[in-house]
Design a protein around this motif. Sequence first.
Motif, PDB file in Angstrom:
ATOM      1  N   SER A   6       0.851  -1.101  -0.003  1.00  0.00           N
ATOM      2  CA  SER A   6       0.058  -0.082   0.073  1.00  0.00           C
ATOM      3  C   SER A   6       0.858   1.339  -0.022  1.00  0.00           C
ATOM      4  CB  SER A   6      -0.915  -0.098   1.164  1.00  0.00           C
ATOM      5  OG  SER A   6      -0.102   0.260   2.309  1.00  0.00           O
ATOM      6  N   ALA A 275       0.597  -0.346  -4.870  1.00  0.00           N
ATOM      7  CA  ALA A 275      -0.742  -0.335  -5.217  1.00  0.00           C
ATOM      8  C   ALA A 275      -1.350   0.924  -5.296  1.00  0.00           C
ATOM      9  CB  ALA A 275      -1.805  -1.198  -4.099  1.00  0.00           C
ATOM     10  N   THR A 340      -9.110  -1.228  -6.633  1.00  0.00           N
ATOM     11  CA  THR A 340      -8.042  -1.961  -5.770  1.00  0.00           C
ATOM     12  C   THR A 340      -6.806  -1.105  -5.499  1.00  0.00           C
ATOM     13  OG1 THR A 340      -7.066  -2.952  -7.600  1.00  0.00           O
ATOM     14  CG2 THR A 340      -8.780  -4.223  -6.216  1.00  0.00           C
ATOM     15  N   PRO A 384      -8.825   3.433  -2.766  1.00  0.00           N
ATOM     16  CA  PRO A 384      -9.485   2.613  -3.274  1.00  0.00           C
ATOM     17  C   PRO A 384     -10.855   2.563  -3.045  1.00  0.00           C
ATOM     18  CG  PRO A 384      -7.525   1.528  -2.524  1.00  0.00           C
ATOM     19  CD  PRO A 384      -7.531   2.781  -2.029  1.00  0.00           C
TER      20      PRO A 384
END
Length: 400
Positions: A6, A275, A340, A384
């Motif tokens: 993340s 991400a 995501t 997300p």
Amino acid sequence: MSDLISVSQAEALIAEHMPSFGSERVPLGDAVGRVLRQAVHAEHDHPPFDRVMMDGIAVHWSAALPRRLRVAGAQMAGMRMQSLTSDDACLDVTTGAMLPAGTDCVIPVEQLRRDGDSYALSDDCRPVAGQFIHRRGSDCVQGTLLLSPGMHLGPAEMALLAANGVGMVEVAAVPSVAIVSTGDELVEVDAPLGEGQIRRSNDTAVRAALRLDGFDRVALEHIVDDEAATRARIADLLERHDVLLLSGGVSMGQRDYVPAALAAAGVRKVFHRIAQKPGKPMWFGIGPRGQAVFALPGNPVSALVCATRYARPALRAAQGASVTAPEYVCLDEAVDINPTLASFVPARVQTDTQGRLTAYPVPSRTSGDFSSLPRTQGFVQLSPGQGKAPAGTVAPFYRW
């Protein structure tokens, strides 16, 4: 997606592994814009004496103060302290002068009329004891902490350093940075374009971003898409620089040689791939001598986003700079988000009539489309989710 980390994890890992660049002492005139690495205390009381705040006269106040006062002398700025010994007399004074002994009131020149060797008070002059006197130590007393390590040295901080006799200043050392573009398609800014070629721009953008933070020991380098050349150049650059910022060659294509070249040079990978969109392929590691290595994606928007979101704050923190909280903005309109991946959306910002900082998204069509970026001041970071982030969403904003 399982190997993605993340945004917050990436931020934490960079902070955990970044080296310190140390400090150096520089003359006061060279310290502007640098990061302070020492505590600065008041050398003396500020002001160091009872200070006159207006041009006029100094008197010994009493309820029976005469309306006409004989001039017994003068106390000019920079003079040794004079004394007043008579209640029916005064001393000429100037702004910044020491308050003469025996006086406790300053009457401004606007309320006076000079008549030979005396002053007459105007009809509306109603002086009170203590007026227009800047008392010794009223700003701060000797030993007060004025500046702390980590502060950025701007005009106000520079004034305090000078006023407290700090002629040599301990500041954070500036690391040597190499910004490295990779790719056969890249040519110099003033070179003619051949078929399939583009001019280098990522390195120029990232160098400009670093210079805004005071990082001026920056070299621009270019590596062609050749495995042996990539390994040799990266090994050489690691020997000569404290920080490497690479652009391109970090994804998973057959000519993306950067990760393997870094490993061969002894750079330990901390993470690869975040991400987020854009900028998912970003790579970060630490070299054998503690060099910080940021391998950014090659697309222009991705490279600038990653440099702004990760590299710049990490370099500032490595200098010991105080951590600043992100700005928060309110979205003016709904924005598409990824289910995501964190979304970094370029935006222009302005303050609305309610005093809120409002963001107006200017999304790039692709991560290679940087033509619209000059109409923005930075980007918003959106978590997300499904569908859209609605208008009114509050989100952190990062300036270019």
